[in-house]
Design a protein around this motif. Structure first.
Motif, PDB file in Angstrom:
ATOM      1  N   SER A   1     -19.298 -17.714  -6.479  1.00  0.00           N
ATOM      2  CA  SER A   1     -19.498 -17.766  -5.032  1.00  0.00           C
ATOM      3  C   SER A   1     -20.384 -18.942  -4.677  1.00  0.00           C
ATOM      4  O   SER A   1     -21.131 -19.453  -5.516  1.00  0.00           O
TER       5      SER A   1
ATOM      6  N   ALA B   1     -19.166 -10.955  -4.102  1.00  0.00           N
ATOM      7  CA  ALA B   1     -18.135 -11.606  -4.913  1.00  0.00           C
ATOM      8  C   ALA B   1     -17.621 -10.593  -5.926  1.00  0.00           C
ATOM      9  O   ALA B   1     -18.363  -9.729  -6.385  1.00  0.00           O
TER      10      ALA B   1
ATOM     11  N   ARG C   1     -15.843 -17.287  -2.422  1.00  0.00           N
ATOM     12  CA  ARG C   1     -16.232 -16.241  -3.372  1.00  0.00           C
ATOM     13  C   ARG C   1     -14.966 -15.639  -3.985  1.00  0.00           C
ATOM     14  O   ARG C   1     -13.911 -15.592  -3.348  1.00  0.00           O
TER      15      ARG C   1
END
Length: 249
Positions: free
Chosen positions: A166, A219, A173
């Motif tokens: 990310s 993420a 992400r």
């Protein structure tokens, strides 16, 4: 020959005893302080796995060691009137520098890693990674403005697997907007490659509780739909196409 008085002999004997204790106590203090320093370095690498638990244990151990050091210093000072000099703190290791040179103007930094090995490409150009085989230390890759495609290759050699990354602001992400396959196709890393038939990446939900320092909590760990170590995909190829409207934001 003139004999020493008993009082003089006793004082000389006490001085020798204190001198011996002085050296042994100083060595113990030095060993304890070195142990505290080494423990701090190890915690930095393990903190991402069980942060709260490790931090609590470390503080308890550090508190106990400091207490022992204080008691030993008091004993040493009381015995021989010597106060040992404090050990100098080791210089902290510098934060790893970005692995790719910026390409004009302000860029975004993508922190990315894979369990167990990672290769990365920007519009077909391979990026040099320093920690490509250490999943708990992400590499920082500069994403120049105008970049079209981020392509990554992940290799699984042990039990757990996945790719995660990310930017600090969440602009990029890993999630199901990425695409992943298990077979290499010619030119798969290029920006003009047609990945319209590729399936979306699968999110490995059971790994979401395995955070990585420097990567956002929103993420996801991604792979193909077959992450099993025994029968699953050992090598995967993933792509993320940055939307045209966002390439120059």
């Amino acid at each position: 020959m003139k004999k020493f008085k008993p009082t003089v002999c006793l004082l000389f004997f006490c001085f020798l005893v204190c001198l011996g204790e002085d050296k042994e106590t100083a060595k113990k203090i030095l060993k304890l302080e070195i142990a505290v320093t080494e423990l701090k370095d190890k915690v930095k690498f393990l903190i991402s796995l069980h942060a709260k638990e490790i931090e609590k244990r470390f503080k308890d151990i550090e508190k106990t060691m400091k207490k022992e050091i204080t008691e030993l210093q008091k004993t040493l000072k009381k015995c021989c009137g010597v106060t040992p000099k404090p050990t100098q703190k080791p210089t902290q290791k510098p934060t790893p520098k970005p692995t790719q040179k910026p390409s004009g103007g302000p860029d975004r930094r993508l922190n990315i890693t894979a369990d167990d090995e990672l290769d990365a490409y920007l519009d077909g150009n391979k990026v040099k990674l320093k920690y490509s085989t250490i999943w708990y230390i992400p590499d920082t890759v500069l994403i120049p403005k105008g970049t079209k495609v981020i392509a990554v290759k992940g290799i699984n050699e042990y039990a757990d697997t996945g790719i995660i990354g990310s930017t600090p602001d969440g602009f990029i992400r890993t999630n199901s907007s990425w695409k992943c396959i298990n077979k290499r196709q010619t030119g798969w890393e290029e920006s003009d490659f047609d990945d319209s038939t590729w399936p979306p990446a699968s999110i490995i939900k059971q790994y979401d509780e395995k955070p990585v320092t420097g990567i956002r909590e929103d993420a996801n760990w991604i792979w193909t739909d077959n992450p099993s170590f025994k029968t699953g995909d050992k090598t995967v190829y993933c792509r993320y196409t940055i939307p045209k409207s966002k390439r120059f934001l």
